[in-house]
Every structure is written in C-alpha cells, then in structure tokens.
Design a protein around this motif. Structure first.
Motif, short mmCIF file in Angstrom:
data_model
loop_
_atom_site.label_atom_id
_atom_site.label_comp_id
_atom_site.label_asym_id
_atom_site.label_seq_id
_atom_site.Cartn_x
_atom_site.Cartn_y
_atom_site.Cartn_z
N UNK A 67 17.14 2.27 -1.85
CA UNK A 67 17.25 3.70 -2.16
C UNK A 67 16.57 4.02 -3.49
N UNK A 68 16.69 3.11 -4.47
CA UNK A 68 16.04 3.33 -5.77
C UNK A 68 14.52 3.35 -5.62
N UNK A 69 13.99 2.39 -4.85
CA UNK A 69 12.54 2.36 -4.61
C UNK A 69 12.11 3.59 -3.81
N UNK A 70 12.96 4.03 -2.87
CA UNK A 70 12.65 5.24 -2.09
C UNK A 70 12.49 6.46 -2.96
N UNK A 71 13.36 6.58 -3.97
CA UNK A 71 13.25 7.72 -4.90
C UNK A 71 11.98 7.62 -5.75
N UNK A 72 11.47 6.40 -5.92
CA UNK A 72 10.24 6.20 -6.67
C UNK A 72 9.01 6.43 -5.80
N UNK A 73 9.06 5.97 -4.53
CA UNK A 73 7.87 5.98 -3.69
C UNK A 73 7.51 7.39 -3.23
N UNK A 74 8.49 8.28 -3.05
CA UNK A 74 8.18 9.62 -2.53
C UNK A 74 7.27 10.40 -3.49
N UNK A 401 11.97 3.05 3.46
CA UNK A 401 11.23 3.68 4.56
C UNK A 401 12.01 4.80 5.21
N UNK A 402 13.32 4.60 5.38
CA UNK A 402 14.17 5.64 6.00
C UNK A 402 14.27 6.87 5.10
N UNK A 403 14.28 6.65 3.79
CA UNK A 403 14.35 7.79 2.87
C UNK A 403 13.07 8.63 2.96
N UNK A 404 11.92 7.97 3.16
CA UNK A 404 10.66 8.71 3.33
C UNK A 404 10.69 9.52 4.62
N UNK A 405 11.21 8.93 5.70
CA UNK A 405 11.34 9.66 6.97
C UNK A 405 12.25 10.86 6.80
N UNK A 406 13.36 10.67 6.08
CA UNK A 406 14.29 11.77 5.82
C UNK A 406 13.59 12.91 5.07
N UNK A 407 12.77 12.54 4.08
CA UNK A 407 12.04 13.57 3.33
C UNK A 407 11.03 14.29 4.22
N UNK A 408 10.35 13.56 5.11
CA UNK A 408 9.37 14.17 6.01
C UNK A 408 10.04 15.18 6.95
N UNK A 409 11.22 14.87 7.40
CA UNK A 409 11.88 15.72 8.40
C UNK A 409 12.52 16.95 7.75
N UNK A 410 13.09 16.78 6.56
CA UNK A 410 13.92 17.86 6.01
C UNK A 410 13.34 18.54 4.77
N UNK A 411 12.51 17.88 3.97
CA UNK A 411 12.16 18.43 2.66
C UNK A 411 10.71 18.87 2.50
#
Length: 614
Positions: A67-74, A401-411
């Motif tokens: 989750x920490x890397x997800x917040x960085x990668x977006x 990867x799931x956090x990126x998908x979440x951002x693509x769908x909702x944000x």
C-alpha cells in the motif's frame, strides 16, 4: 532380443546409420528431461520457494509495503508518462499488470514493477511521443528480454562497468530535470538531448508563466522538506529504548514523509479543483482529461494510419520497428540494470539471477503491451520505499497493483485538476538525487583512470542520444581492458642458485596472447642483453597462450640461441608447453623445481663470467 551389429568382411563391427530425425528426437528428449524437472521448475517459478512458508507476519509486512508503494507509484506514474511524452493515463496503464506477473516469476522481494524515470526517457527518445510506437516498444522489449533470459544473456550487463553506469545515470538525471523545468516554468521546450532542451528553454524563457513557476518551486521545496521527515526520529537512537508513543509517532512521521508525493498531488489537485469552481479558468496548466476505467485489452498496434504518424504517411510493422531502432536493445539492458541495482542494494549479499529477472520483466512487458503500457521495470526509489516498509515477499506487488486499479476505476475524473507543475516537481525532487557526484571522490582515490569512461559516458549522453552515449562509455571501457591486456606488468630481479650462479628472473603477471606477447618479448630481450646472464621466465601466472604467442616465443628462443645466452621457462603449464613445442623450437627447456636449475646450467657447460650487481 537385441539385434547384433553388422560386421565387415574382416570381422569388424559396423555402426548402423543414424537418421537425422532420430538425432533430433534424441536432442528434444534430452532437453525436455533437463528443462522439465523439479529443480528447474523451482528456479523458473520462484513463488514455489516462498509461498509454502508464507505466514501472517509476511502478510502484514507485504500489505503495509504494497500500500505504501502504491501511494508512491500513482503520482510517479502520472509524472513519468509526461517524461515519456505520453498522456498521463499511460503511466497508470503501466503500473498494475506487471506487478501481478512479477509475483510468480520475480526472484527479488524488493522489486516493484512499474514505470521508471530512466526507461520513460528512453521511451520518449525511441517513440517520439507516439503511443502506438511506445506500446509496440513494450511488446518487442518484452520479447527481447524474455529471449535474453532464456538463453542466459544477462551477462551482457557485465560490460557496463560501475563508472559507465554512474555516468549514464547522472546524465539521464540531468536530462530529466531539464525536461521538467519547462513544466515548472510553463513554457514549451522540445528536444531529446540535454543541449536541445536547455537551448529551447533559454529561447522561450520570456514566456514563463508566473503561477506555474511559483507553484512548481513551492512544491519542490515542500517535497525536499518532507523528504527529511523520513529520517527524523523522536527519542533515543536505540529503538528498544523508545516508548510506545514515540515509536507510533516515528512510524507516522515516516509514513507522511514516504507518502509525500501522494499528499502533494492530492493537495494540489484540490487546489486546482477549488480554483476551477471559483472562476472559469485555472491559473496554471493541468494534466487534463484521463479516460476512466480499465484500459481495453487488445493487441499492440502493428501499423499506423496516415493520421497517426508524424510524417503523414501510413506505416507498417517494419517501418515502426525501424523507427524504434536501437531502443529495442538499450531499453531491455537498462531495464535489467535498474532491476539488478535494486536486488543488489537490498539483497544483503544474496546472489541475483539476472536471467530469471530478464524472464520476469520480459513476460511482464509482453502482458503490459496488451493494456496500452509503455515499458516497465523496477524503480530504485520505489524499491527503497518497499524495503523500508518491511516487505517480506514479492506478493506485496498485488497490493500496489490493486491500488492502481482502484485509482483507475474511481479517481480518474479528479486527476483532471492536478497541475503539471506539481508532477514536474515530483520528478525533479526524485531524480536530482540520482546524480552520482558522491562516487567521484572514492573513484579518484581508488583508480583515477576509471574517471575517464565515467566522465566520457556522462558528457556523451548529454550531447548525443543516450544509446550512443552508453555505447561510447562501453567502448572506452573495452579500450582500457585491451590496453591492460596488451601491457602486462613485468617484474625483474637478479637471483642466485644454490650453487652460486646468478640468473635473471622475469615474471609476467598474466596470459601471453597476441596483444601482449610482442611487448613481453621485447622487454625480455632488453633486460637479457643488459645483464648477460641466463634468463628464466617465471610462467606461474601464465594460464593461457595462443598461436601468435608460440610463434613469437620461437623467434625469441632463436634470438637467444644466436647470441649463446641461455633461456629457461619455470613452472609453465603443460597445455602451454604442448602449444610451444608444436613449432619445434631450437631449445625449449621447462623445469618445475628450483633445484633443477643448477643441473641445467651444468649440463650446458655454463660458467659464470662476472658478478652482477643490482
């Protein structure tokens, strides 16, 4: 019942002829047996090594790290898409599918797969901002990486030395910073090399947008300040001496500092949104519309229409590949270099399987090309975040990867208002620390000549395309290697045998091969004429020789025989003896015990003529 071999008239057995198809079947069966076995399966699917031992502690560490890397990668993905010259959505498309594939094939727990600054810049130089070329580059690079991994070509990275790698990385960092200054200033500055970009910046400096500049500089200052929070610790230095409250506060401060990019993007996005609602125009440039939802799963484009090309002419697959050029080789090698750098930096001395990493990144890029991605690899900055977050296994990639998908769908609708200056600030604040100034001082102390390929690569990459720059660096390295091979170190000393006979011992420090043998023989001749005593060549360090060396040695022996001076070889390897003897020299003598020298001199009627003083 076994059939007997046929025999000739004189009673000798005849081997039956073997058909080509039988040989092929035998080879396929042998390769199948070697490939499809338990050892190879565990090597090529590293998940089988750690998944059976997976426990709750591993799960907690992977969730936090992912989750920490997800917040960085977006935010980085949005920014690196700009470096690649592509719309921001392509950065997000490059950040999820490869993560899932690396879980099964990756061998390093710290590698987070996604876009990186260096590969994004190489993509821009190869694809020139065309998403069709960028996606095709992803597929072809994936195929090249996969084939390199299958055939074990990861050793090619060994030809890129530390100084060349440092020079290349530092030059790329400056090019990326220069390419982002235009977004901070709000001006156009096209170009692919450092000189081109800087030239256009100075030409258009009068068009600077004040609001973009103020916002960009402010964001850089904020990011650098928040970066210091990651290393800030409350209480005693020893973690065991801190109170529970201090540990919680330290973890919170570290998380804020680590998530600085995400926090900055959210704050600047809200700023853009509120300024938009209060007036019709936003005072600074924003990234604009990003398509919502997941990308369509489709094959990469293998042709472009006239409307999609810069030239205005339709291009087929061959034309597209020609445009990508050397990027098809440079991008895979640099991708591997980044991934291996992460594995070595956080592997605690553990050996890295470069071939397996090539297979993992290759398959990831092949799959990514079907979701409109540009080439992905491991990024050192996110690898550091992953390691510091307590990652335990590659399964952490599933959460980022799931956090990126979440951002693509909702944000994605809210990404419209993110200022370009804030994304440029994220990139500048990240890559400015990739300029490896710190290696110059130890390199100067250790070996000054290493600065030549390092500085040569750095300068070449700034003024020329990157692929040419790194080739120049590798070329300089090869020249130095060949020079050292052609000029071995020779030690000479006057020694005395047990019987009191003085002789000249000459010791080369490496193999005798065609670049060096003339140099060695000239030195032997020079010193032997000066001393006029028997000469012994200590071959203890000579582990190889070639035909040229044998030919020159024959000439050397003839020269010694012509002036009646004795020449012996001490401790010469049997394989090299056999090579030298093929040319039937006048007198070729080898001995292996020091006591034998006196007897050799006596057999040849040698009498010492004078006393030698060193």
């Amino acid at each position: 019942m076994l059939k007997p071999y046929p025999v000739t008239k004189d009673g000798k057995k005849m081997m039956p002829p073997i058909k080509t198809i039988d040989l092929a079947k035998s080879w396929v069966q042998d390769r199948t047996r070697r490939t499809f076995n338990r050892k190879t399966l565990y090597k090529r699917l590293p998940i089988l090594n750690w998944l059976p031992k997976y426990n709750s502690d591993d799960a907690v560490g992977d969730v936090v790290a992912g989750l920490t890397v997800g917040l960085t990668v977006i935010p980085q993905a949005l920014a690196y898409a700009g470096v690649a010259g592509l719309p921001a959505a392509y950065g997000l498309y490059s950040s999820f599918l490869g993560c899932f594939i690396y879980i099964f094939l990756g061998s390093c727990k710290d590698v987070p797969v996604g876009p990186s600054a260096i590969v994004a810049l190489l993509t821009f130089q190869a694809a020139k901002g065309s998403w069709q070329l960028a996606v095709l580059l992803t597929l072809l690079c994936g195929i090249v990486e996969l084939l390199m991994g299958i055939f074990g070509l990861g050793f090619l990275l060994d030809f890129v030395s530390g100084p060349v790698s440092s020079g290349f990385t530092s030059a790329v960092s400056l090019i990326i910073v220069a390419s982002q200054i235009k977004d901070v200033l709000g001006i156009p500055a096209p170009g692919t090399t450092f000189l081109e970009i800087i030239t256009h910046i100075f030409e258009n400096i009068k068009q600077t947008q004040v609001t973009d500049t103020v916002l960009g500089i402010t964001c850089i200052i904020v990011l650098l300040s928040m970066r210091l929070l990651s290393s800030l610790k409350l209480g005693p230095k020893e973690p065991t001496l801190r109170s529970k409250t201090q540990n919680v506060l330290n973890k919170t401060i570290w998380l804020i500092g680590t998530s600085r990019n995400a926090i900055l993007v959210v704050v600047c996005g809200f700023l853009g949104y509120f300024l938009h609602t209060e007036g019709s125009n936003i005072p600074f440039r924003v990234i604009g519309f990003i398509p919502g939802g997941m990308p369509a799963v489709q094959p990469p484009p293998f042709h472009m229409t006239a409307n999609e090309t810069l030239s205005g002419h339709e291009e087929n697959f061959i034309d597209m590949v020609k445009k990508l050029g050397s990027g098809l080789i440079v991008v895979p090698l640099i991708s591997l270099m980044e991934t291996i750098s992460i594995a070595k930096a956080f592997g605690n001395g553990k050996a890295v399987d470069a071939s397996q990493e090539l297979i993992a990144i290759g398959v990831a890029n092949i799959a990514n090309s079907f979701v409109q991605s540009f080439p992905s690899t491991g990024a050192l900055s996110r690898g550091a975040v992953n390691n510091a977050s307590g990652v335990r296994t590659p399964l952490s990639n599933i959460y980022s990867g799931s956090l990126v998908i979440f951002a693509l769908i909702f944000f994605t609708p809210y990404f419209y208002f993110i200022p370009k200056a804030s994304l440029a600030a994220i990139i500048i604040a990240a890559v400015m620390f990739m300029v490896e100034v710190r290696v110059i001082k130890p390199m100067w102390r250790a070996k000054k000549t290493d600065l030549v390929p390092g500085l040569g690569t750095f300068i070449a990459c700034l003024v020329l395309p990157l692929e040419i720059g790194i080739l120049i660096g590798v070329g300089l390295n090869v020249i130095f290697i060949l020079y050292h091979a052609a000029r071995p170190k020779i030690t000479t000393e006057i020694l005395t045998t047990q019987a009191g006979n003085e002789y000249l011992m000459i010791t080369p420090d490496r193999c005798l091969i065609f670049p060096s043998v003339d140099y060695v023989c000239n030195l032997v001749t020079k010193h032997s004429k000066r001393q006029n005593v028997p000469v012994v060549i200590d071959a203890s360090h000579i582990y190889g020789a070639d035909f040229t060396a044998a030919t020159v040695m024959e000439s050397l022996l003839n020269d010694f025989a012509a002036r009646s001076q004795l020449l012996f070889f001490y401790n010469l390897k049997p394989s090299i003896c056999a090579l030298f003897e093929t040319l039937s020299p006048v007198e070729f003598v080898v001995y292996y015990q020091e006591e034998q020298l006196d007897q050799l001199l006596k057999d040849r009627g040698y009498e010492q003529k004078k006393t030698i003083t060193v």
